[in-house]
Design a protein around this motif. Structure first.
Motif, PDB file in Angstrom:
ATOM      1  N   TRP A 116      31.046  45.373  52.489  1.00  0.00           N
ATOM      2  CA  TRP A 116      31.402  45.492  51.073  1.00  0.00           C
ATOM      3  C   TRP A 116      32.817  44.990  50.796  1.00  0.00           C
ATOM      4  O   TRP A 116      33.152  44.687  49.651  1.00  0.00           O
ATOM      5  CB  TRP A 116      31.243  46.941  50.606  1.00  0.00           C
ATOM      6  CG  TRP A 116      29.810  47.351  50.536  1.00  0.00           C
ATOM      7  CD1 TRP A 116      29.121  48.081  51.456  1.00  0.00           C
ATOM      8  CD2 TRP A 116      28.883  47.038  49.509  1.00  0.00           C
ATOM      9  NE1 TRP A 116      27.829  48.247  51.074  1.00  0.00           N
ATOM     10  CE2 TRP A 116      27.648  47.614  49.869  1.00  0.00           C
ATOM     11  CE3 TRP A 116      28.953  46.319  48.312  1.00  0.00           C
ATOM     12  CZ2 TRP A 116      26.511  47.489  49.078  1.00  0.00           C
ATOM     13  CZ3 TRP A 116      27.828  46.208  47.538  1.00  0.00           C
ATOM     14  CH2 TRP A 116      26.622  46.786  47.912  1.00  0.00           C
ATOM     15  N   PHE A 117      33.656  44.898  51.839  1.00  0.00           N
ATOM     16  CA  PHE A 117      35.004  44.351  51.655  1.00  0.00           C
ATOM     17  C   PHE A 117      34.962  42.915  51.150  1.00  0.00           C
ATOM     18  O   PHE A 117      35.898  42.436  50.534  1.00  0.00           O
ATOM     19  CB  PHE A 117      35.805  44.385  52.957  1.00  0.00           C
ATOM     20  CG  PHE A 117      36.276  45.752  53.357  1.00  0.00           C
ATOM     21  CD1 PHE A 117      36.784  46.636  52.425  1.00  0.00           C
ATOM     22  CD2 PHE A 117      36.222  46.146  54.681  1.00  0.00           C
ATOM     23  CE1 PHE A 117      37.227  47.884  52.799  1.00  0.00           C
ATOM     24  CE2 PHE A 117      36.660  47.398  55.068  1.00  0.00           C
ATOM     25  CZ  PHE A 117      37.165  48.262  54.123  1.00  0.00           C
ATOM     26  N   TYR A 118      33.867  42.227  51.437  1.00  0.00           N
ATOM     27  CA  TYR A 118      33.751  40.834  51.017  1.00  0.00           C
ATOM     28  C   TYR A 118      33.703  40.700  49.496  1.00  0.00           C
ATOM     29  O   TYR A 118      33.995  39.641  48.959  1.00  0.00           O
ATOM     30  CB  TYR A 118      32.506  40.199  51.643  1.00  0.00           C
ATOM     31  CG  TYR A 118      32.614  38.706  51.780  1.00  0.00           C
ATOM     32  CD1 TYR A 118      33.390  38.144  52.776  1.00  0.00           C
ATOM     33  CD2 TYR A 118      31.952  37.845  50.912  1.00  0.00           C
ATOM     34  CE1 TYR A 118      33.503  36.778  52.917  1.00  0.00           C
ATOM     35  CE2 TYR A 118      32.061  36.475  51.045  1.00  0.00           C
ATOM     36  CZ  TYR A 118      32.838  35.950  52.048  1.00  0.00           C
ATOM     37  OH  TYR A 118      32.956  34.601  52.167  1.00  0.00           O
ATOM     38  N   PRO A 122      35.167  37.963  44.976  1.00  0.00           N
ATOM     39  CA  PRO A 122      34.686  37.718  43.613  1.00  0.00           C
ATOM     40  C   PRO A 122      35.318  38.655  42.589  1.00  0.00           C
ATOM     41  O   PRO A 122      35.529  38.259  41.438  1.00  0.00           O
ATOM     42  CB  PRO A 122      33.178  37.929  43.682  1.00  0.00           C
ATOM     43  CG  PRO A 122      32.848  38.323  45.045  1.00  0.00           C
ATOM     44  CD  PRO A 122      34.075  38.289  45.881  1.00  0.00           C
ATOM     45  N   ALA A 123      35.651  39.877  42.991  1.00  0.00           N
ATOM     46  CA  ALA A 123      36.303  40.796  42.052  1.00  0.00           C
ATOM     47  C   ALA A 123      37.674  40.256  41.656  1.00  0.00           C
ATOM     48  O   ALA A 123      38.057  40.307  40.480  1.00  0.00           O
ATOM     49  CB  ALA A 123      36.433  42.182  42.675  1.00  0.00           C
ATOM     50  N   TYR A 124      38.403  39.710  42.612  1.00  0.00           N
ATOM     51  CA  TYR A 124      39.705  39.124  42.309  1.00  0.00           C
ATOM     52  C   TYR A 124      39.553  37.883  41.426  1.00  0.00           C
ATOM     53  O   TYR A 124      40.355  37.661  40.523  1.00  0.00           O
ATOM     54  CB  TYR A 124      40.435  38.774  43.607  1.00  0.00           C
ATOM     55  CG  TYR A 124      41.817  38.233  43.398  1.00  0.00           C
ATOM     56  CD1 TYR A 124      42.823  39.019  42.836  1.00  0.00           C
ATOM     57  CD2 TYR A 124      42.133  36.927  43.748  1.00  0.00           C
ATOM     58  CE1 TYR A 124      44.091  38.523  42.629  1.00  0.00           C
ATOM     59  CE2 TYR A 124      43.406  36.423  43.547  1.00  0.00           C
ATOM     60  CZ  TYR A 124      44.374  37.223  42.997  1.00  0.00           C
ATOM     61  OH  TYR A 124      45.633  36.723  42.796  1.00  0.00           O
ATOM     62  N   ALA A 125      38.510  37.102  41.663  1.00  0.00           N
ATOM     63  CA  ALA A 125      38.265  35.925  40.825  1.00  0.00           C
ATOM     64  C   ALA A 125      37.963  36.336  39.383  1.00  0.00           C
ATOM     65  O   ALA A 125      38.444  35.704  38.435  1.00  0.00           O
ATOM     66  CB  ALA A 125      37.115  35.104  41.394  1.00  0.00           C
ATOM     67  N   VAL A 126      37.196  37.402  39.205  1.00  0.00           N
ATOM     68  CA  VAL A 126      36.907  37.904  37.857  1.00  0.00           C
ATOM     69  C   VAL A 126      38.189  38.400  37.202  1.00  0.00           C
ATOM     70  O   VAL A 126      38.435  38.139  36.016  1.00  0.00           O
ATOM     71  CB  VAL A 126      35.828  39.014  37.914  1.00  0.00           C
ATOM     72  CG1 VAL A 126      35.716  39.758  36.604  1.00  0.00           C
ATOM     73  CG2 VAL A 126      34.490  38.422  38.302  1.00  0.00           C
ATOM     74  N   TYR A 127      39.023  39.091  37.955  1.00  0.00           N
ATOM     75  CA  TYR A 127      40.303  39.574  37.429  1.00  0.00           C
ATOM     76  C   TYR A 127      41.173  38.404  36.975  1.00  0.00           C
ATOM     77  O   TYR A 127      41.753  38.439  35.891  1.00  0.00           O
ATOM     78  CB  TYR A 127      41.024  40.407  38.493  1.00  0.00           C
ATOM     79  CG  TYR A 127      42.468  40.692  38.158  1.00  0.00           C
ATOM     80  CD1 TYR A 127      42.821  41.621  37.197  1.00  0.00           C
ATOM     81  CD2 TYR A 127      43.491  39.994  38.802  1.00  0.00           C
ATOM     82  CE1 TYR A 127      44.146  41.864  36.883  1.00  0.00           C
ATOM     83  CE2 TYR A 127      44.810  40.231  38.494  1.00  0.00           C
ATOM     84  CZ  TYR A 127      45.138  41.168  37.534  1.00  0.00           C
ATOM     85  OH  TYR A 127      46.444  41.387  37.231  1.00  0.00           O
TER      86      TYR A 127
END
Length: 177
Positions: A116-118, A122-127
């Motif tokens: 799940w660390f992966y 994508p979360a950082y890209a969305v941010y």
């Protein structure tokens, strides 16, 4: 000393690609050895997570590996390859490879939940996309000020920011000698 920069880049690219392939091989063999001998780890997340990194490594191999031709004086450099230390997209691809290695080691040592660390990538890209969109929207709101809308700027439309700061400090001071 002809093509010294190209030869230096070719040497650097070869060393970088060889090191990358060896580290990848070591990390993936470590995962597979621990999976088969000590703990039962899921293989499907491993394959899904490592496919982008393997694809990037293949891409780097295609664009970065120097090519040589046989010449009269031995091997001659034909193409040095693209710069693998370039900024921008190349740098981002290296980050994906490093993050994949880290997640693979974490999943090997900590268990299957560590995959799940992966999702941090994508979360950082969305941010980043959201903050960029917010900044653009805020920047475009100032454009409406000239058209009768209400802008967020505190300075009058005829003054620049520099002029407003100078006026705030008490005006322009001239020194005479």
């Amino acid at each position: 000393m002809a093509q010294k920069a190209a030869k230096t880049q070719a040497t650097r690219n070869s060393a970088t690609l060889n090191r990358t392939h060896l580290i990848s091989l070591g990390v993936y063999i470590f995962f597979l050895l621990v999976r088969t001998s000590l703990f039962k780890r899921k293989l499907l997340p491993f394959i899904v997570i490592t496919l982008p990194a393997m694809g990037i490594e293949i891409w780097f191999e295609r664009i970065g590996r120097p090519s040589y031709t046989e010449g009269s004086s031995g091997k001659e450099l034909r193409k040095a390859g693209e710069d693998l230390e370039a900024k921008g997209l190349t740098e981002w691809m290296w980050d994906i490879i490093y993050w994949t290695w880290g997640c693979t080691v974490f999943a090997t040592l900590l268990g299957d939940w560590a995959w799940w660390f992966y999702l941090v990538v994508p979360a950082y890209a969305v941010y980043l996309a959201f903050t960029t969109y917010s900044g653009m929207r805020e920047g475009f709101s100032g454009l409406n000020a000239g058209a009768g809308g209400q802008g967020t700027s505190t300075a009058t439309p005829s003054q620049s920011k520099r002029q407003a700061k100078i006026e705030k400090r008490g005006g322009q001071r001239v020194q005479y000698r």
